[in-house]
Design a protein around this motif. Sequence first.
Motif, short mmCIF file in Angstrom:
data_model
loop_
_atom_site.label_atom_id
_atom_site.label_comp_id
_atom_site.label_asym_id
_atom_site.label_seq_id
_atom_site.Cartn_x
_atom_site.Cartn_y
_atom_site.Cartn_z
N ALA A 1 -1.60 2.94 -13.01
CA ALA A 1 -1.31 1.50 -12.95
C ALA A 1 -0.77 1.06 -11.58
O ALA A 1 -1.30 0.10 -11.00
CB ALA A 1 -0.36 1.11 -14.07
N PRO A 2 0.27 1.73 -11.01
CA PRO A 2 0.81 1.24 -9.73
C PRO A 2 -0.23 1.28 -8.60
O PRO A 2 -0.30 0.36 -7.78
CB PRO A 2 1.97 2.21 -9.42
CG PRO A 2 2.31 2.84 -10.72
CD PRO A 2 1.04 2.89 -11.50
N ALA A 3 -1.07 2.34 -8.58
CA ALA A 3 -2.06 2.46 -7.50
C ALA A 3 -3.15 1.41 -7.63
O ALA A 3 -3.57 0.81 -6.64
CB ALA A 3 -2.67 3.86 -7.51
N VAL A 4 -3.64 1.17 -8.87
CA VAL A 4 -4.69 0.18 -9.09
C VAL A 4 -4.17 -1.21 -8.72
O VAL A 4 -4.82 -1.99 -8.03
CB VAL A 4 -5.19 0.21 -10.56
CG1 VAL A 4 -6.09 -0.97 -10.86
CG2 VAL A 4 -5.93 1.52 -10.83
N THR A 5 -2.94 -1.51 -9.17
CA THR A 5 -2.32 -2.82 -8.86
C THR A 5 -2.17 -2.98 -7.35
O THR A 5 -2.48 -4.04 -6.80
CB THR A 5 -0.93 -2.92 -9.54
OG1 THR A 5 -1.11 -2.74 -10.94
CG2 THR A 5 -0.29 -4.26 -9.29
N SER A 6 -1.70 -1.92 -6.68
CA SER A 6 -1.51 -1.99 -5.23
C SER A 6 -2.84 -2.20 -4.52
O SER A 6 -2.92 -2.95 -3.54
CB SER A 6 -0.86 -0.70 -4.71
OG SER A 6 0.45 -0.59 -5.21
N ARG A 7 -3.91 -1.56 -5.02
CA ARG A 7 -5.23 -1.72 -4.40
C ARG A 7 -5.68 -3.18 -4.47
O ARG A 7 -6.17 -3.74 -3.49
CB ARG A 7 -6.24 -0.80 -5.10
CG ARG A 7 -7.69 -1.00 -4.66
CD ARG A 7 -7.89 -0.67 -3.20
NE ARG A 7 -9.19 -1.12 -2.71
CZ ARG A 7 -9.46 -1.39 -1.43
NH1 ARG A 7 -8.52 -1.29 -0.52
NH2 ARG A 7 -10.65 -1.78 -1.07
#
Length: 560
Positions: free
Chosen positions: A229-235
């Motif tokens: 979740a954090p990586a997808v949101t950051s992308r």
Amino acid sequence: MSREQQILSLFEERGLISRSQEEDLRAEATNNGKSLMQAMVDFGIVTEPQYYQTIAEAVGADYMELGEYEVPPEVQRLIPGGMARLHGALPISEEDGRVTLALIDPLDQQALDDLRFALDRELYLVVVPSWQVEDRIRRYYGADTASLDEVLKQLGQSGEVSFGADAAASAEAEANSAPIIRFVDLILFQAIQDRASDIHFEPFENEFKIRYRVDGALYEIAPPPRHLAPAVTSRVKVMSNLNIAERRLPQDGRIQRKIGDRQVDLRVSTLPTQFGESVVLRVLDRSVVNLDLETLGMPDYVYQYILDTIEKPNGIFIVTGPTGSGKTTTLYSCLRKINTIDTKLLTAEDPVEYDLEGIVQVPINDTIGLTFGRVLRAFLRQDPDRIMIGETRDIETAQIAIQASLTGHLVFTTLHTNDSAGAVTRLIDMGVEPFLISATLEGVLAQRLIRRICPGCRVEYKPGETVLRSIGLTTEQIGDKRFYYGKGCEACNQTGYRGRKGIYELLQLSDPLRELINERAPSVVLKQKAVELGMQTLREDGLRSIYEGETTIEEVLKYT
């Protein structure tokens, strides 16, 4: 600068076209559904090879034609199918670790940067005629999107993405890791393929949901692991130029990019929640929305009334309905109809949804004090003929709209009310004097969007008495009328519905209604009087759509 303008400027700088030819080329391309390249070839300005050679010089690349050349299978495999289709990219050869590739849109620097990141390779761009690139991508990679399961498997195995307590510090690195880029790109590509209007990324305590809204209904896709979740949101935040370190406040941004062969705008909204940031992307895809008034499926009398109203010199025309009922599309279609060289059109919108050629559009920005009221006051000094106000939210906006109408301008606007009569009482509740409403209001159009039955799996059936009673009909009333539903097929994702259509309720202002408005009559009384005078309600227009075999009883019940 739009891609079209970029190409025209590039040819003008090289002395191949003049400023006056730009408009002719743009009109030729728009009016006849041609590409700019085709318009230039037809005008005798360049040949096709000369067009691509000029583009190649501009981007500092070599020009080549593929001819009979076939890309070796091992080179094809250097770029996954989903990514090739998403960015319109074709690998051509590989030497010493450097990949030579062509893009459908060789000016798309963003696609090249994303591919460099995702593939972690040195890339060398060559310019190849777009149709040759499209043809090879279709042949080598097929039309279906690469399986999300494959990418999720890669994400599971990949050591490239690590999530620890210092997630904030490494957010950017995670967002730019190859598997995450690939995953988000595929989500976007799949959404566009499925005609989604919104994409929802929702973190919960033990899962990370991704849902698409198609034809007004939400569908969940296979969820990725919660820790992504954090990586997808950051992308997504990187793509929309948002502050990825700020996770405590809501943010709004925009992504503009070519997805497959379409130029798509994505409006991005982030919201801090208990378990991380929820992100929603609103898809604004010009190729899906048809802004022609004729294609909105209105009853003839409504269509004719609108045609007459939008030509009036002054007055106010209101379109009303809940969020997502197609109000803006209706107003845009009205503007397109009257967008002629002898008319000045201004719009104030929050935000601007689609860029309309020849119309001055102003995005509202409350944070710097650029409110509807302030923009409208400025509009009156800009010598407009017609004004569109995205939404009338307060007394200030309503009063300036009325002032504009009284001083000889035609004003279009939207309100959030359940039916057409409710728009009048909403204005009175805001504090507008009834005599001003009755003097300026021309008409109110209430609308809803209901799902169409999928033509591929439409079957006839006989509804039971209980179902008929729920919509206020008896078996005697329906006579020999036919009813249909969609049983579900591959084309409609087993939902039985594909696409949407509008249902409408038109309140035409007449003297008896103006008298009732002046007497501050409640909306129930206004509606009863309008029905007496021949107004068709939303429910009645819904029944028309059922009888025409376009929708189901359940859909009409849900929205009316």
